[in-house]
Scaffold this motif. Structure first.
Motif, PDB file in Angstrom:
ATOM      1  N   ILE A  24     118.681  67.107  65.533  1.00  0.00           N
ATOM      2  CA  ILE A  24     117.672  68.077  65.258  1.00  0.00           C
ATOM      3  C   ILE A  24     117.494  68.535  66.769  1.00  0.00           C
ATOM      4  N   ASP A  25     118.213  68.542  67.520  1.00  0.00           N
ATOM      5  CA  ASP A  25     118.277  68.901  68.999  1.00  0.00           C
ATOM      6  C   ASP A  25     117.115  68.444  69.637  1.00  0.00           C
ATOM      7  N   ALA A  26     116.964  66.883  69.363  1.00  0.00           N
ATOM      8  CA  ALA A  26     115.925  66.512  70.267  1.00  0.00           C
ATOM      9  C   ALA A  26     116.482  65.410  71.062  1.00  0.00           C
ATOM     10  N   LEU A  31     112.278  58.240  70.026  1.00  0.00           N
ATOM     11  CA  LEU A  31     112.625  58.166  68.778  1.00  0.00           C
ATOM     12  C   LEU A  31     111.292  58.190  67.956  1.00  0.00           C
ATOM     13  N   PHE A  32     110.183  58.048  68.605  1.00  0.00           N
ATOM     14  CA  PHE A  32     108.676  58.451  67.895  1.00  0.00           C
ATOM     15  C   PHE A  32     108.621  59.760  67.310  1.00  0.00           C
ATOM     16  N   ASP A  33     109.127  60.864  68.358  1.00  0.00           N
ATOM     17  CA  ASP A  33     109.168  62.057  67.932  1.00  0.00           C
ATOM     18  C   ASP A  33     110.057  62.492  66.709  1.00  0.00           C
ATOM     19  N   VAL A  34     111.320  61.898  66.931  1.00  0.00           N
ATOM     20  CA  VAL A  34     112.357  61.894  65.747  1.00  0.00           C
ATOM     21  C   VAL A  34     111.508  61.528  64.346  1.00  0.00           C
ATOM     22  N   LEU A  35     110.990  60.439  64.440  1.00  0.00           N
ATOM     23  CA  LEU A  35     110.321  59.994  63.135  1.00  0.00           C
ATOM     24  C   LEU A  35     109.086  60.803  62.737  1.00  0.00           C
ATOM     25  N   GLU A  36     108.440  61.097  63.597  1.00  0.00           N
ATOM     26  CA  GLU A  36     107.254  62.313  63.496  1.00  0.00           C
ATOM     27  C   GLU A  36     108.010  63.774  62.604  1.00  0.00           C
ATOM     28  N   TYR A  37     109.121  64.044  63.427  1.00  0.00           N
ATOM     29  CA  TYR A  37     109.530  65.199  62.779  1.00  0.00           C
ATOM     30  C   TYR A  37     109.944  64.975  61.381  1.00  0.00           C
ATOM     31  N   VAL A  38     110.572  63.720  61.048  1.00  0.00           N
ATOM     32  CA  VAL A  38     111.088  63.507  59.603  1.00  0.00           C
ATOM     33  C   VAL A  38     110.179  63.341  58.786  1.00  0.00           C
ATOM     34  N   SER A  39     108.928  62.942  59.281  1.00  0.00           N
ATOM     35  CA  SER A  39     107.843  62.360  58.133  1.00  0.00           C
ATOM     36  C   SER A  39     106.863  63.673  58.071  1.00  0.00           C
ATOM     37  N   PHE A  40     106.484  64.232  59.137  1.00  0.00           N
ATOM     38  CA  PHE A  40     105.732  65.457  59.324  1.00  0.00           C
ATOM     39  C   PHE A  40     105.878  66.829  59.438  1.00  0.00           C
TER      40      PHE A  40
END
Length: 131
Positions: A24-26, A31-40
């Motif tokens: 996701i180019d992050a 990892l918090f932001d990766v999880l937030e991207y996946v979730s929301f």
């Protein structure tokens, strides 16, 4: 890091999440932001942007010497990632910054106080920013 352990227990290893960062180019996000991207479907925030938006809140509850130490931790966090915020890294950070644990105590107070500051400032990194 309880969340990472729980995810790992359910088949989502830290390595999988790191791969997802790349997909996701992050790579400069945590990892918090990766999880937030996946979730929301929230766009990932870089660690540098996260620190920049949180600094004023962080600095509201610390003195100048604590601020200097937190700045040291945040520079390492921006450069090396969220692992720098693990409690297990605290003694290494204190030794790097102050040369010894006793040197850190002279500057920052007791180990109990240092640990509290180290843990408490991190919540401000992850507070949702109100527009």
């Amino acid at each position: 890091m309880e969340l990472l352990k729980s995810l790992d227990d359910h088949g989502f290893s830290k390595e999988d999440l790191i791969q997802l960062k790349s997909i996701i180019d992050a790579n400069n996000s945590d990892l918090f932001d990766v999880l937030e991207y996946v979730s929301f479907a929230n766009s990932p925030m870089t660690r540098e942007d996260r620190v920049s938006s949180a600094k004023s809140n962080i600095y509201n509850f610390v003195n100048d010497k604590q601020r200097d130490f937190i700045d040291f931790i945040l520079r390492n966090y921006i450069k090396d990632g969220e692992d720098e915020l693990e409690l297990s890294k605290l003694s290494t950070a204190l030794n790097l910054k102050y040369g010894s644990i006793s040197g850190a105590e002279v500057n920052l107070g007791s180990i109990k106080e240092i640990k509290k500051v180290f843990i408490d400032f991190q919540k401000y990194l992850y507070l949702n920013q109100v527009a």
